[in-house]
Design an enzyme around this catalytic site. Structure first.
Site, PDB file in Angstrom:
ATOM      1  N   ARG A  27       0.813  -1.228   0.000  1.00 46.21           N
ATOM      2  CA  ARG A  27       0.000   0.000   0.000  1.00 46.21           C
ATOM      3  C   ARG A  27       0.842   1.273   0.000  1.00 46.21           C
ATOM      4  NH1 ARG A  27      -3.035  -3.088   3.622  1.00 46.21           N
ATOM      5  NH2 ARG A  27      -4.806  -4.031   2.565  1.00 46.21           N
ATOM      6  N   LYS A  42       2.757  11.949 -10.388  1.00 41.32           N
ATOM      7  CA  LYS A  42       1.881  11.129 -11.239  1.00 41.32           C
ATOM      8  C   LYS A  42       2.618   9.856 -11.623  1.00 41.32           C
ATOM      9  CE  LYS A  42      -1.195  14.392 -13.515  1.00 41.32           C
ATOM     10  NZ  LYS A  42      -1.608  14.950 -14.822  1.00 41.32           N
ATOM     11  N   HIS A  70       6.490  12.174 -27.669  1.00 39.76           N
ATOM     12  CA  HIS A  70       5.510  12.933 -26.879  1.00 39.76           C
ATOM     13  C   HIS A  70       5.722  14.450 -27.013  1.00 39.76           C
ATOM     14  CE1 HIS A  70       2.805  13.884 -23.597  1.00 39.76           C
ATOM     15  NE2 HIS A  70       3.765  14.605 -23.030  1.00 39.76           N
ATOM     16  N   LYS A  98       6.655  23.877 -12.298  1.00 42.83           N
ATOM     17  CA  LYS A  98       5.818  22.715 -11.989  1.00 42.83           C
ATOM     18  C   LYS A  98       5.546  22.649 -10.486  1.00 42.83           C
ATOM     19  CE  LYS A  98       4.581  18.156 -13.024  1.00 42.83           C
ATOM     20  NZ  LYS A  98       4.664  16.953 -13.799  1.00 42.83           N
ATOM     21  N   HIS A 149      -1.777  19.302 -24.828  1.00 41.98           N
ATOM     22  CA  HIS A 149      -1.805  17.849 -24.671  1.00 41.98           C
ATOM     23  C   HIS A 149      -3.047  17.166 -25.238  1.00 41.98           C
ATOM     24  CE1 HIS A 149       1.721  18.381 -22.245  1.00 41.98           C
ATOM     25  NE2 HIS A 149       1.789  17.101 -21.950  1.00 41.98           N
ATOM     26  N   GLU A 193      -4.846  17.754  -9.444  1.00 45.23           N
ATOM     27  CA  GLU A 193      -5.358  18.238 -10.723  1.00 45.23           C
ATOM     28  C   GLU A 193      -6.838  18.593 -10.700  1.00 45.23           C
ATOM     29  OE1 GLU A 193      -3.428  16.503 -14.186  1.00 45.23           O
ATOM     30  OE2 GLU A 193      -5.297  16.723 -15.289  1.00 45.23           O
ATOM     31  N   GLU A 206       8.136  20.031 -24.455  1.00 45.61           N
ATOM     32  CA  GLU A 206       7.581  20.318 -23.116  1.00 45.61           C
ATOM     33  C   GLU A 206       8.199  21.596 -22.531  1.00 45.61           C
ATOM     34  OE1 GLU A 206       5.182  19.092 -21.171  1.00 45.61           O
ATOM     35  OE2 GLU A 206       4.750  17.092 -21.952  1.00 45.61           O
ATOM     36  N   HIS A 243      -2.048  14.477 -27.565  1.00 47.07           N
ATOM     37  CA  HIS A 243      -2.255  13.043 -27.291  1.00 47.07           C
ATOM     38  C   HIS A 243      -2.968  12.368 -28.465  1.00 47.07           C
ATOM     39  CE1 HIS A 243      -1.877  13.243 -22.629  1.00 47.07           C
ATOM     40  NE2 HIS A 243      -0.751  12.859 -23.203  1.00 47.07           N
ATOM     41  N   ASN A 253      -1.427  20.675 -18.953  1.00 43.55           N
ATOM     42  CA  ASN A 253      -1.886  19.901 -20.116  1.00 43.55           C
ATOM     43  C   ASN A 253      -1.976  20.743 -21.381  1.00 43.55           C
ATOM     44  OD1 ASN A 253      -2.160  17.638 -18.482  1.00 43.55           O
ATOM     45  ND2 ASN A 253      -4.254  18.165 -17.909  1.00 43.55           N
ATOM     46  N   ARG A 300      -3.476  22.617 -11.968  1.00 42.81           N
ATOM     47  CA  ARG A 300      -2.558  21.622 -12.548  1.00 42.81           C
ATOM     48  C   ARG A 300      -2.935  21.282 -13.984  1.00 42.81           C
ATOM     49  NH1 ARG A 300       0.376  16.473  -9.590  1.00 42.81           N
ATOM     50  NH2 ARG A 300       1.569  15.852 -11.409  1.00 42.81           N
TER      51      ARG A 300
HETATM   52  N1  GLY Z   1       2.434  15.940 -16.796  1.00 37.15           N
HETATM   53  C1  GLY Z   1       1.388  16.734 -16.280  1.00 37.15           C
HETATM   54  C2  GLY Z   1       1.303  16.714 -14.792  1.00 37.15           C
HETATM   55  O1  GLY Z   1       2.196  16.228 -14.123  1.00 37.15           O
HETATM   56  O2  GLY Z   1       0.324  17.155 -14.267  1.00 37.15           O
END
Ligand code: GLY
Length: 358
Positions: free
Chosen positions: A121, A143, A262, A225, A246, A235, A185, A250, A243, A239
């Protein structure tokens, strides 16, 4: 070496950025994560390059080290590899207080991070990104995920690392094509909230040979970031600005069956979005033109040959869709963007306008 402190509800940690700091990984792991055993996870490309250095530093810091090498490439980010990795972590006898060390690009970071998030966990993970994309984006912010047949990153968890060790010297072994791709990016961060960075990329494209400048860029991106993740770890709002580019990006990536990188897809998505925003009067034409010029100067695509129909169909499976609406990030100016939830029919007009020349 410089460091940036990230503070989320789940955990606070340092992102260390510097030259020749891979050999310090053991020390960072010891002070940030502790534990007796460490599982070093890397891929078939990176383990032969940097595995020994990181392993010795972990041993010097007193860890009993085991290691797993996964095949390099996006196809490794799947449930089967995750299950194998979890079994190996269990076989190595890691306990609740032990630590996973993820050495590599985004694939390794996401897979090993997700394994750490679920083993018993949740055990600690130290992220050691070796690609520019991983340094500026995926290793920071917690993430973690694997891909499902239905799409990328569909199974995962928010799991913050105990520390991040970004050694820009590791980029020496990055292929020029991969480096160029990652800059997509970096340009996104400039458009999103760092006009100074954007202007510096306009004046002079980022070059793989200039490690001091790359170090500064990584640090700036990590700070951006950090500010976003500190304010909105899961998010719910801000956050989502990360994107930018994106949603269309994507769709382009999926249409290429992930053959196109990417960062290149994000760059193309960003240019499409900026053109659409200019057409809709949300930003000036000049803003969209400047974005196109910076993307082109870094030899990244400013558009796509994928049809608007296909882009739209792909976007319907996007995580950012909410029923018959979708969240998009619109460009207002260089350094200023906004999240908007729009009906799908309206989103379709962004694609149509973005795919046409300005
Ligand atoms: N790659 C986008 C984020 O970490 O929210």
């Amino acid at each position: 070496m410089k460091s940036v402190e990230v503070s989320t509800a789940q955990r606070s940690y340092k992102v260390c950025v510097g030259r020749n700091i891979l050999g310090e990984t053991g020390r960072f792991a010891r002070t940030s994560a502790g534990g007796r055993r460490a599982m070093l996870v890397s891929d078939s490309h990176v383990m032969p390059l940097y595995g020994r250095k990181v392993r010795s530093s972990l041993e010097a810091a007193g860890y009993i080290v085991s290691e797993v090498t996964v095949p390099a490439g996006e196809q490794t980010k799947n449930m089967g590899e995750l299950a194998k990795l979890l079994e190996r972590i269990a076989e190595a006898g890691l306990g609740r207080d032990d630590v996973v060390v993820a050495l590599g690009g985004g694939v390794v970071g996401d897979l090993a991070g997700f394994a750490a998030a679920t083993y018993m966990r949740g055990i600690q993970v130290v992220q050691v990104p070796t690609s520019l994309l991983a340094m500026v984006d995926s290793s920071v912010g917690g993430k973690t995920a694997v891909d499902l047949a239905a799409g990328k990153n569909l199974a995962g968890a928010f799991w913050q690392p105990s520390s991040v060790v970004a050694d820009v010297e590791a980029l020496r072994t990055l292929s020029p094509a991969l480096f160029r791709d990652s800059v997509g990016e970096v340009i996104k961060y400039g458009v999103m909230s760092d006009p100074e960075l954007f202007e510096s990329l306009e004046r002079q494209p980022l070059d793989l040979g200039d490690f001091d400048r790359i170090g500064d860029v990584v640090l700036r991106n990590v700070r951006t970031k950090r500010d976003v993740v500190d304010a909105d770890e899961r998010e719910a709002g801000l956050r989502q600005t990360l994107n930018l580019g994106h949603t269309i990006g994507h769709a382009i990536e999926a249409e290429s069956s992930y053959a196109l990188g990417h960062g290149s897809c994000v760059a193309a998505g960003l240019c499409c979005m900026a053109r659409a925003c200019a057409r809709k009067g949300l930003c000036g034409d000049e803003t969209a033109r400047r974005i196109d010029a910076v993307v082109a100067a870094h030899r990244l695509p400013t558009g796509t040959s994928v049809s608007p129909d296909k882009l739209y169909q792909r976007s319907l499976a996007d995580k950012k869709r909410h029923g018959d609406q979708i969240n998009i990030v619109v460009v207002r100016d260089i350094g200023s963007v906004e999240v908007r939830r729009v009906p799908l029919e309206e989103y379709r007009t962004y694609i149509d306008l973005g795919c046409a020349p300005l």
